[in-house]
Design an enzyme around this catalytic site. Structure first.
Site, PDB file in Angstrom:
ATOM      1  N   GLY A  32       0.821  -1.326   0.175  1.00  0.00           N
ATOM      2  CA  GLY A  32      -0.215   0.054   0.000  1.00  0.00           C
ATOM      3  C   GLY A  32       0.706   1.169  -0.019  1.00  0.00           C
ATOM      4  O   GLY A  32       0.162   2.321  -0.436  1.00  0.00           O
ATOM      5  N   LYS A  69      -7.341   6.763  10.280  1.00  0.00           N
ATOM      6  CA  LYS A  69      -8.667   6.847  10.272  1.00  0.00           C
ATOM      7  C   LYS A  69      -9.208   7.435  11.617  1.00  0.00           C
ATOM      8  O   LYS A  69     -10.481   7.698  12.167  1.00  0.00           O
ATOM      9  CB  LYS A  69      -9.285   5.838   9.978  1.00  0.00           C
ATOM     10  CG  LYS A  69      -9.351   5.151   8.530  1.00  0.00           C
ATOM     11  CD  LYS A  69     -10.218   4.197   8.073  1.00  0.00           C
ATOM     12  CE  LYS A  69     -10.171   4.142   6.786  1.00  0.00           C
ATOM     13  NZ  LYS A  69     -10.859   2.447   6.356  1.00  0.00           N
ATOM     14  N   PHE A  97     -14.106   2.914   3.236  1.00  0.00           N
ATOM     15  CA  PHE A  97     -13.174   2.259   2.634  1.00  0.00           C
ATOM     16  C   PHE A  97     -12.436   2.927   1.378  1.00  0.00           C
ATOM     17  O   PHE A  97     -13.113   3.326   0.529  1.00  0.00           O
ATOM     18  CB  PHE A  97     -13.798   0.924   2.216  1.00  0.00           C
ATOM     19  CG  PHE A  97     -12.504  -0.229   2.062  1.00  0.00           C
ATOM     20  CD1 PHE A  97     -11.775  -0.864   2.752  1.00  0.00           C
ATOM     21  CD2 PHE A  97     -12.065  -0.044   0.565  1.00  0.00           C
ATOM     22  CE1 PHE A  97     -10.699  -1.540   2.645  1.00  0.00           C
ATOM     23  CE2 PHE A  97     -11.006  -1.063   0.383  1.00  0.00           C
ATOM     24  CZ  PHE A  97     -10.299  -1.472   1.388  1.00  0.00           C
ATOM     25  N   ASP A 153      -5.760   1.885  10.153  1.00  0.00           N
ATOM     26  CA  ASP A 153      -6.962   1.851  10.510  1.00  0.00           C
ATOM     27  C   ASP A 153      -7.539   1.213  11.875  1.00  0.00           C
ATOM     28  O   ASP A 153      -7.598   2.042  12.869  1.00  0.00           O
ATOM     29  CB  ASP A 153      -7.597   0.758   9.461  1.00  0.00           C
ATOM     30  CG  ASP A 153      -9.240   0.367   9.327  1.00  0.00           C
ATOM     31  OD1 ASP A 153      -9.860   0.944  10.220  1.00  0.00           O
ATOM     32  OD2 ASP A 153      -9.369  -0.391   8.676  1.00  0.00           O
TER      33      ASP A 153
END
Ligand code: IMP
Ligand code: MG
Length: 188
Positions: A58, A145, A166, A117
């Site tokens: 990522g 987040k 998402f 997250d």
């Protein structure tokens, strides 16, 4: 009645026919923020060996842009931790699939993550990397987040607080798709 998409499926051929519900961060906003982060990081490390450790997959787009904004010597390596598979909900188990070969002892480690997250991935990695006697460990996350419970280490450098949706693009995927979008978006 459903609201019109922000970006229709036909408007971007990268979207696999999906509509974008919201562009959370566009190219221009990301680029400006990455420049600021690069300056912050440059100032934070006046001396010592800096190893920028990207969490694959990522972080690859973010890391590539970020290191070009850091104005001091550094090395780059990667590690791979797998936790999500093809789903959109964290499975809770974090597996180290590739371990960096570089010696971490005595170095400043900057762990680069696409998004925080639940924080499980980072909690696990901080524990593993901490055992290798680095001089320091800090986290740089593009997105946060702000829903994580107890974090072993809070991210020192954060690009943006992210909506609890998402998100895909700029490295973030859904089932390996959309990593190459130049913006961060949530899909319909
Ligand atoms: P955590 O361990 O729950 O903090 O999850 C961290 C990893 O989950 C990130 O490195 C991402 O790869 C993935 N992830 C978490 N949220 C999202 C999202 O909104 N879109 C895409 N990937 C996500
Ligand atoms: Mg990931």
């Amino acid at each position: 009645m459903t609201a019109a998409p922000v970006l229709g499926a036909s408007a971007d051929p990268r979207l696999l026919g999906r509509d974008v519900h919201r562009i959370a961060f566009d190219e221009r906003a990301i680029s400006a923020r990455v420049k600021e982060l690069g300056a912050e990081i440059t100032a934070a490390y006046p001396d010592g060996d800096l190893l920028v450790l990207g969490l694959l997959k990522g972080s690859f787009v973010f890391l590539a842009d970020l290191v070009r904004e850091i104005r001091r010597p550094l090395h780059v390596d990667f590690l791979v931790a797998s936790s999500y598979g093809a789903g959109t909900v964290s499975s809770g188990s974090v597996e180290l699939v590739y371990d960096p070969e570089t010696v971490l002892e005595g170095k400043h480690i900057l762990l680069v993550e696409d998004i925080v997250d639940s924080g499980r991935t980072l909690n696990r990695l901080i524990a593993v990397l901490g055992e290798r006697a680095p001089k320091s460990i800090e986290i740089c996350a593009l997105l946060h987040k702000r829903i994580a419970g107890a974090l072993a280490r809070e991210a020192r450098f954060v690009g943006f607080d992210a909506p609890n949706e998402f998100l895909v693009g700029y490295g973030l995927d859904h089932a390996e798709n959309f990593r190459h979008l130049p913006y961060v978006a949530s899909l319909r």
